[in-house]
Design an enzyme around this catalytic site. Structure first.
Site, PDB file in Angstrom:
ATOM      1  N   CYS A  11       0.841  -1.193   0.000  1.00 42.07           N
ATOM      2  CA  CYS A  11       0.000   0.000   0.000  1.00 42.07           C
ATOM      3  C   CYS A  11       0.875   1.241   0.000  1.00 42.07           C
ATOM      4  O   CYS A  11       2.103   1.161   0.082  1.00 42.07           O
ATOM      5  CB  CYS A  11      -0.954   0.016   1.200  1.00 42.07           C
ATOM      6  SG  CYS A  11      -0.114   0.317   2.770  1.00 42.07           S
ATOM      7  N   ASP A  59      20.404  26.433 -28.418  1.00 38.98           N
ATOM      8  CA  ASP A  59      19.117  26.553 -27.723  1.00 38.98           C
ATOM      9  C   ASP A  59      19.174  25.970 -26.316  1.00 38.98           C
ATOM     10  O   ASP A  59      18.250  26.184 -25.525  1.00 38.98           O
ATOM     11  CB  ASP A  59      18.008  25.828 -28.511  1.00 38.98           C
ATOM     12  CG  ASP A  59      17.751  26.458 -29.862  1.00 38.98           C
ATOM     13  OD1 ASP A  59      17.847  27.696 -29.958  1.00 38.98           O
ATOM     14  OD2 ASP A  59      17.456  25.716 -30.819  1.00 38.98           O
ATOM     15  N   ASP A  96      15.983  23.201 -31.190  1.00 38.89           N
ATOM     16  CA  ASP A  96      16.619  21.983 -31.694  1.00 38.89           C
ATOM     17  C   ASP A  96      18.136  22.035 -31.722  1.00 38.89           C
ATOM     18  O   ASP A  96      18.779  21.018 -31.935  1.00 38.89           O
ATOM     19  CB  ASP A  96      16.120  21.685 -33.113  1.00 38.89           C
ATOM     20  CG  ASP A  96      16.761  22.616 -34.139  1.00 38.89           C
ATOM     21  OD1 ASP A  96      16.848  23.828 -33.847  1.00 38.89           O
ATOM     22  OD2 ASP A  96      17.172  22.137 -35.202  1.00 38.89           O
ATOM     23  N   ASP A 154      11.890  28.590 -31.407  1.00 43.08           N
ATOM     24  CA  ASP A 154      13.079  28.953 -32.167  1.00 43.08           C
ATOM     25  C   ASP A 154      12.711  28.911 -33.654  1.00 43.08           C
ATOM     26  O   ASP A 154      11.829  28.148 -34.058  1.00 43.08           O
ATOM     27  CB  ASP A 154      14.201  27.955 -31.861  1.00 43.08           C
ATOM     28  CG  ASP A 154      15.427  28.197 -32.718  1.00 43.08           C
ATOM     29  OD1 ASP A 154      15.930  29.326 -32.701  1.00 43.08           O
ATOM     30  OD2 ASP A 154      15.857  27.251 -33.406  1.00 43.08           O
TER      31      ASP A 154
END
Length: 753
Positions: A13, A641, A637, A433
């Protein structure tokens, strides 16, 4: 600092999870610990100079549980978890069958006294207390052994959990009945009927075992996404060694092997095409149903399906290094993480069981003192102990997170941790971007026009001449023109080119079929005194839209004009529009000049633009948006970035981008389709809605169930909750929560059109 994942055994539990987490956090050197009851695993962050995994495992063992390092499922490895779960289910089923048969006999034997009816078809001996005792004992101490063993373990470590409640509840009913069977005269002297409740204890244990079996089966389905991914792997690979084709087991493939894949076969490992071409179905890892064209140099992913042609590729990643293995690793980590919304449930779980025991004791004292009825006091006490269920609270959040992250993986969205999935539905601003995110990230021909009425006004013929010359160049713009020619149906092979020359900063030229073909900039045409008047209006319009233009001249006369730009991805406009419909502010962030940025933003439908931003300034722009009080997601990407992705509340990496960008992000879109952002946010909304439903059900169940079991309705209506009904309610409360979480498997990506 080190992070380890442990597979836990012995939890029954949410209180068990709380106890394990508390024990691990007490180890010197442990920085953070997260124990997930639904996945039965622990994620531990610790200082390896101060402690190690053996000490942490010992702490878990001292708490009464077992912990083993959790292996990452790799290609070719058996899913051991499934085998363990099946063994648990077999044992539960055996005990359930015995419990159900015995409980049925006990209930039948008690029907005359329970209903007050004369039922001659029931043997009188079946109602005898000693027969009832003989039947009930195996159920109590074999079928229900696990409850008593775990309750004793909890007692030794000075804690209490759900096993404590079940052991106390059924133990009280059994011992009371045993006392009645041995000393019936004592109750008669008190004016009480000497009724036994062996059937109550047996039925409660049986119902709870049924609940655990159903819960076990349901929780097994929450990891279905991982098992489906792993089940889609190829079992063998056709490897070319020493000029011979050999079928090898997947685990024997090594980096550098050349592998042949035929139509309809699964690609066994990751690699790059070295011969041939085909279309590959990558939907199992990207969520995209349209097959992707693969040519020499293109990357292929293991477990995807080759659709049309045959090709050879060189293995670059095998075993646990493949894209599929990394996806599984990420999904496993996300399913084992804990969402912030679960903190309240964890805090409640810590004091839940002791509070229930206190309520049960108070219930017994109140009823016995006010009514003087030992049977009534015993029944209400058992009811309180049995109906209370911390499991529903403990399962409410993690089961939904497990299904949600698995569903994300099915749709090409990798979620690093539960926090990201929870936070996504609160986003207010999406920063995109430009290069490689909104746009394709490479030059593409966007427009093409010819001068009408000339010898070369035929668009295909002129384009064939231009492509022939550009094929000799290595410039990215030249590659864009050749690819455009292919897409427009220009016949290959292209004609031979003689006297090819690349004029630096100007363009290229060459002789094709005895014709001088020159392709280049306006200033080159001006220096050659070639009249460009016929298409000047098109050039000015295209360059105003931030496109690069190239003139096509044949034998000193302008014949055509081409514009080239980093074009928007096909999904960009649709995704931006869908995000704006969701009342989200969409911002474009780019290092390009303002004119180019404004043109792309206008085409995409983005209203707010940050242009001419250097890579080291991108994170600062995200900070400025956060300073406005907004919850911000950054989508990118590239390597440049990464700081912005890390700074944002949620970093979303395009899966085809740089590895460092993916590492810095919270979510990864494998396919690079921006519409997946919409899917991720919608999935977050659906998951959080499901969690709130689960928590509501769990809270309401206990808030309403415990007072009713304590007999709050008895003074008003004379109605008392039968402990057997309380046992059924407790057993199915966890099942209902897990079943509700499983509804998330029906989630479908929204239509963004």
């Amino acid at each position: 600092m080190k992070i380890s994942h442990l597979r836990l055994k012995g939890m029954s539990c949410a209180s068990c999870a709380y106890a394990i987490e508390h024990s691990i956090q007490g180890v010197a050197g442990v920085v953070a610990c997260n124990v997930n009851f639904a996945t039965e695993q622990a994620t531990v962050q610790y200082d390896s100079k101060r402690t190690d995994l053996n000490i942490i495992q010992e702490a878990v063992a001292n708490a009464g549980y077992a912990a083993q390092p959790m292996p990452t499922l790799g290609v070719g490895e058996e899913d051991a978890e499934k085998a363990v779960r099946k063994a648990e289910q077999r044992e539960l089923m055996q005990k359930l069958v015995v419990g159900a048969i015995v409980s049925g006999l006990l209930v039948i034997g008690m029907l005359p006294s329970m209903t007050g009816l004369n039922l001659p078809w029931i043997p009188i001996w079946l109602h005898h207390p000693w027969v009832q005792l003989g039947l009930a004992t195996p159920v109590q101490f074999w079928c229900g052994k696990v409850f008593f063993v775990n309750a004793w373990k909890a007692f030794k470590r000075h804690t209490a959990d759900m096993n404590t409640l079940v052991a106390l509840g059924t133990g009280v009913a059994f011992l009371y009945s045993l006392y009645v069977a041995v000393f019936p005269g004592f109750l008669l002297a008190q004016g009480l009927q000497p009724e036994v409740y062996f059937e109550t204890a047996a039925v409660i244990i049986t119902l709870i075992l049924l609940g655990r079996l159903l819960e076990n089966q349901a929780r097994g389905r929450t990891s279905e996404a991982i098992r489906q991914l792993m089940g889609l792997q190829a079992k063998t690979a056709r490897v070319i060694r020493a000029g011979e084709e050999i079928d090898l087991p997947l685990e024997n493939v090594i980096v550098g092997d050349v592998i042949l894949v035929r139509p309809g076969e699964k690609i066994p490992v990751d690699g790059n095409v070295i011969q041939g071409s085909s279309a590959v179905d990558e939907s199992m890892v990207s969520g995209e149903p349209i097959p992707v064209k693969k040519q020499v140099g293109d990357e292929v992913i293991g477990a995807t399906i080759n659709k049309t042609g045959s090709f050879k590729f060189r293995a670059s990643r095998v075993g646990k290094d493949t894209v599929l293995a990394q996806i599984v690793k990420l999904v496993q980590a996300a399913q084992g993480s804990k969402a912030p919304i679960q903190k309240l449930a964890d805090q409640l779980t810590g004091w839940f069981v002791p509070s229930v025991i206190a309520i049960a004791i108070a219930t017994f004292i109140i009823w016995f003192n006010t009514m003087g009825n030992l049977t009534l006091a015993m029944l209400t006490t058992v009811g309180v102990l049995i109906i209370a269920c911390p499991c529903a609270l403990g399962l409410a959040t993690p089961t939904a997170i497990m299904v949600g992250t698995g569903k994300g993986a099915e749709n090409g969205i990798l979620i690093k941790e539960a926090r990201s999935l929870e936070l996504a539905h609160k986003l207010q601003t999406i920063v995109l971007d430009k290069t490689g995110t909104l746009t394709a990230g490479k030059p593409t021909v966007t427009d093409y026009a010819t001068v009408k009425g000339t010898a070369h006004s035929n668009e295909i013929k002129l384009l064939r001449l231009a492509a022939a010359v550009e094929r000799k160049s290595e410039h990215p713009l030249a590659e864009a023109i050749v690819q455009y020619a292919q897409s427009q149906g220009v016949k290959f092979p292209l004609p031979d080119v003689y006297n090819f020359e690349a004029v630096v900063g100007m363009g290229v030229q060459g002789v094709v079929s005895d014709q001088l073909v020159q392709i280049g900039a306006q200033r080159w045409m001006d220096s050659l005194e070639i009249d460009t008047t016929p298409l000047q209006s098109q050039r000015q319009a295209w360059e105003a839209a931030a496109k690069t233009t190239a003139w096509i001249a044949v034998d000193g006369h302008i014949e055509g004009l081409i514009s080239i730009a980093d074009a928007l991805k096909p999904s960009a406009i649709e995704a931006v529009r869908a995000l704006q419909k969701m009342k989200l502010e969409v911002v474009m962030l780019t290092g390009d000049n303002r004119q180019t940025a404004a043109a792309i933003a206008c085409e995409a439908g983005v209203k707010r633009v940050f242009a001419e931003v250097r890579p080291d300034q991108k994170a600062a722009q995200i900070k400025s948006l956060q300073a406005e009080g907004k919850i911000v997601a950054m989508v990118g990407d590239g390597i440049n970035d990464s700081p912005a992705l890390a700074q944002a509340d949620i970093g979303i990496a395009i899966g085809v981008g740089a590895d460092v960008a993916i590492a810095a992000s919270d979510l990864t879109l494998i396919s690079g389709d921006l519409r997946s952002i919409v899917t991720a946010i919608q999935l977050s909304h659906a998951t959080i809605r499901n969690i709130r439903q689960n928590l509501f059900f769990a809270f309401i169940y206990n808030i309403a169930g415990i007072p009713i079991a304590a007999g709050i309705l008895y003074p008003l209506s004379g109605w008392l909750l039968n402990p057997m009904i309380a046992g059924a309610a407790m057993a199915f409360s966890s099942v209902s929560v897990v079943t509700n979480a499983l509804r998330l498997r029906n989630f479908k990506p929204p239509t963004t059109a």
